[in-house]
Design an enzyme around this catalytic site. Structure first.
Site, PDB file in Angstrom:
ATOM      1  CB  SER A 142      -0.878  -0.001   1.264  1.00  0.00           C
ATOM      2  OG  SER A 142      -1.530   1.233   1.458  1.00  0.00           O
ATOM      3  CE1 TYR A 155      -4.628  -2.044   5.006  1.00  0.00           C
ATOM      4  CE2 TYR A 155      -3.387  -0.047   4.497  1.00  0.00           C
ATOM      5  CZ  TYR A 155      -4.103  -1.157   4.075  1.00  0.00           C
ATOM      6  OH  TYR A 155      -4.281  -1.391   2.741  1.00  0.00           O
TER       7      TYR A 155
END
Length: 260
Positions: A142, A155
């Site tokens: 990401s 995350y």
């Protein structure tokens, strides 16, 4: 060439993962799908991949929060389709909260699925790849694997860890015919992101389209979402002959997010 190869794509019953599976299937790969969802809908999806692309497709409901199940997915794919040549670690979950309010069980779950599962699948897949002298691992990280945002501690930690795991795997397999690279998307309008958009719209009392535009405006200079098809094309490239000397790298596809 990836035609005739066997690919496992985790978290591939919807969103980015399904786009990646379709891209590999379109190039002639047999596909092992993995993820949660309605059993009938998943079977229809599996059968549709076989018909549309004239390939073999299987499905495993392995729960990637369990390390043994994650490793078992590789054995399951090998039994159904043959030794795994391509592994795409895509499965992920999200939870948003300040650190002081972040539930420890949510931290554990995010780390287990977004990071630890990739270790377990990679560990299980590498022996057969080494025997074959050929293999490609693509970790879907990401933009948050390279930069941070508030309230996403688990995350961001997991995706940074996934980029690190990619580098180590690339170094350990260098010269063996195996590569490992990470793809770092910006905003993609997946069900996971759609939930964030809807929550933002409700919190701010604005229409969903306005909330989506504001979300992009905060981070992504291009003002457009990355698509699963674009990510699929990059993944196919990283599994092809032209990318044989690309390993341990992290590729941003984020509309300029991390260039700022």
């Amino acid at each position: 060439m990836v035609r005739g190869k066997v690919a496992v794509v985790t978290g591939s019953t919807s969103g980015i993962g399904l786009g990646l599976a379709r891209a590999l299937a379109a190039e002639g790969c047999s596909i092992m799908l993995n993820g949660f969802g309605d059993t009938g809908e998943i079977e229809a999806l599996r059968a549709r991949l076989e018909r549309e692309f004239d390939i073999r497709a299987g499905y495993s409901g392995a729960d990637l929060s369990d390390g043994g199940a994650a490793a078992g997915l590789i054995a399951e794919a090998a039994a159904a389709l043959g030794p795994v040549d391509i592994l795409v670690n895509n499965a992920g979950i999200q939870h948003v909260a300040p650190i002081e309010e972040f539930p420890p069980e949510k931290w554990d779950a995010v780390l287990a699925i977004n990071l630890s599962s990739a270790f377990h699948t990679t560990r299980a897949a590498l022996p057969a790849m080494r025997r074959a002298g050929w293999g490609h691992i693509v970790n879907i990280a990401s933009a948050h694997g390279l930069v941070a945002s508030p309230c996403k501690s688990a995350y961001v930690a997991a995706k940074h860890g996934l980029v690190g795991l990619t580098k180590v795997t690339g170094l350990e397999t260098a010269g063996s015919g195996i590569t490992c690279n990470a793809v770092c998307p910006g905003w993609v309008r997946t069900p996971l992101v759609e939930q964030q958009i809807e929550a933002r719209a409700a919190e701010q009392g604005v229409p969903v389209d306005r909330a989506a535009a504001d979300l992009l405006g905060d981070k992504q200079p291009s003002g457009a979402f990355v698509t699963p098809e674009q990510l699929g094309a990059l993944t196919v490239f990283l599994c092809g002959d032209a990318a044989a000397q690309i390993t341990g790298a992290a590729f941003s596809m984020d509309g300029g997010w991390t260039a700022q």
